[in-house]
Design a protein around this motif. Sequence first.
Motif, short mmCIF file in Angstrom:
data_model
loop_
_atom_site.label_atom_id
_atom_site.label_comp_id
_atom_site.label_asym_id
_atom_site.label_seq_id
_atom_site.Cartn_x
_atom_site.Cartn_y
_atom_site.Cartn_z
N PRO A 184 0.81 -1.22 0.00
CA PRO A 184 0.00 0.00 0.00
C PRO A 184 0.85 1.28 0.00
N GLU A 185 1.98 1.27 0.69
CA GLU A 185 2.85 2.44 0.71
C GLU A 185 3.43 2.73 -0.67
N MET A 186 3.86 1.69 -1.35
CA MET A 186 4.41 1.87 -2.70
C MET A 186 3.30 2.24 -3.68
N PHE A 187 2.10 1.71 -3.45
CA PHE A 187 0.98 2.07 -4.33
C PHE A 187 0.70 3.57 -4.23
N VAL A 188 0.70 4.10 -3.00
CA VAL A 188 0.46 5.54 -2.80
C VAL A 188 1.54 6.36 -3.52
N GLU A 189 2.77 5.89 -3.43
CA GLU A 189 3.88 6.64 -4.03
C GLU A 189 3.93 6.52 -5.55
N PHE A 190 3.71 5.31 -6.07
CA PHE A 190 3.91 5.08 -7.49
C PHE A 190 2.61 4.84 -8.28
N GLY A 191 1.75 3.99 -7.75
CA GLY A 191 0.55 3.59 -8.50
C GLY A 191 -0.55 4.63 -8.52
N LEU A 192 -0.85 5.19 -7.37
CA LEU A 192 -1.96 6.14 -7.27
C LEU A 192 -1.78 7.36 -8.17
N PRO A 193 -0.61 7.99 -8.20
CA PRO A 193 -0.46 9.14 -9.11
C PRO A 193 -0.69 8.78 -10.58
N ILE A 194 -0.23 7.60 -10.99
CA ILE A 194 -0.45 7.16 -12.37
C ILE A 194 -1.94 6.95 -12.62
N LEU A 195 -2.61 6.27 -11.67
CA LEU A 195 -4.05 6.03 -11.81
C LEU A 195 -4.81 7.36 -11.88
N GLN A 196 -4.50 8.28 -11.00
CA GLN A 196 -5.18 9.58 -11.00
C GLN A 196 -4.98 10.32 -12.32
N ASN A 197 -3.80 10.24 -12.86
CA ASN A 197 -3.50 10.89 -14.14
C ASN A 197 -4.25 10.22 -15.30
N GLU A 198 -4.29 8.90 -15.29
CA GLU A 198 -4.96 8.16 -16.37
C GLU A 198 -6.44 8.47 -16.45
N VAL A 199 -7.11 8.65 -15.33
CA VAL A 199 -8.56 8.82 -15.34
C VAL A 199 -8.99 10.29 -15.37
N LYS A 200 -8.04 11.19 -15.28
CA LYS A 200 -8.35 12.62 -15.28
C LYS A 200 -9.15 12.97 -16.54
N GLY A 201 -10.27 13.62 -16.35
CA GLY A 201 -11.10 14.03 -17.47
C GLY A 201 -12.09 12.97 -17.95
N MET A 202 -12.04 11.78 -17.39
CA MET A 202 -12.99 10.73 -17.76
C MET A 202 -14.21 10.81 -16.85
N ASP A 203 -15.36 10.43 -17.39
CA ASP A 203 -16.61 10.51 -16.62
C ASP A 203 -17.07 9.19 -16.04
N HIS A 204 -16.81 8.09 -16.70
CA HIS A 204 -17.38 6.80 -16.30
C HIS A 204 -16.30 5.72 -16.27
N VAL A 205 -15.50 5.74 -15.23
CA VAL A 205 -14.39 4.80 -15.11
C VAL A 205 -14.82 3.60 -14.27
N VAL A 206 -14.54 2.41 -14.80
CA VAL A 206 -14.71 1.17 -14.05
C VAL A 206 -13.31 0.60 -13.83
N PHE A 207 -12.94 0.42 -12.57
CA PHE A 207 -11.61 -0.10 -12.24
C PHE A 207 -11.72 -1.61 -12.10
N HIS A 208 -10.93 -2.34 -12.87
CA HIS A 208 -10.90 -3.80 -12.81
C HIS A 208 -9.97 -4.21 -11.68
N LEU A 209 -10.55 -4.73 -10.63
CA LEU A 209 -9.81 -5.13 -9.43
C LEU A 209 -9.74 -6.65 -9.42
N ASP A 210 -8.57 -7.17 -9.71
CA ASP A 210 -8.41 -8.60 -9.94
C ASP A 210 -7.67 -9.27 -8.79
N GLY A 211 -8.43 -9.71 -7.80
CA GLY A 211 -7.87 -10.54 -6.75
C GLY A 211 -7.35 -9.81 -5.53
N LYS A 212 -7.05 -10.61 -4.53
CA LYS A 212 -6.67 -10.09 -3.22
C LYS A 212 -5.35 -9.32 -3.23
#
Length: 122
Positions: free
Chosen positions: A4-32
């Motif tokens: 989770p710490e690395m996700f906040v540092e590396f993954g979350l900013p990328i995710l936030q950037n990718e969805v910026k400006g989109m209206d209807h995003v479905v996040f595919h969450l695959d497994g534990k």
Amino acid sequence: MISPEMFVEFGLPILQNEVKGMDHVVFHLDGKGVAKNIDQILTVPEIRAIQWVQGVGDDEPIMQWVPFIKKLQDSGKGIMVDLKPYELEPFMKEVKPKGIFLCISAKEEDQPEIIRKVEKWT
């Protein structure tokens, strides 16, 4: 499958950037492995729904994921859930229908009965 710490540092900013400006995003969450980052994923306002795929083997049946699905539901996001036909009734007893999109792979002759059951879901 990062912490989770690395996700906040590396993954979350990328995710936030990718969805910026989109209206209807479905996040595919695959497994534990990815589910451990759900609290941060749910903070992204553009994500309107989570497609939850529990995996196979020890990750089945779906009923072990009901608390997690309820958490997603409580977040106000929609949830796409894959169920086997035999899981439908126990699932409906435990989970409210609001925001749930069910994906049930069933034989054509079984589909009318499944639809009747879902229509009565309250």
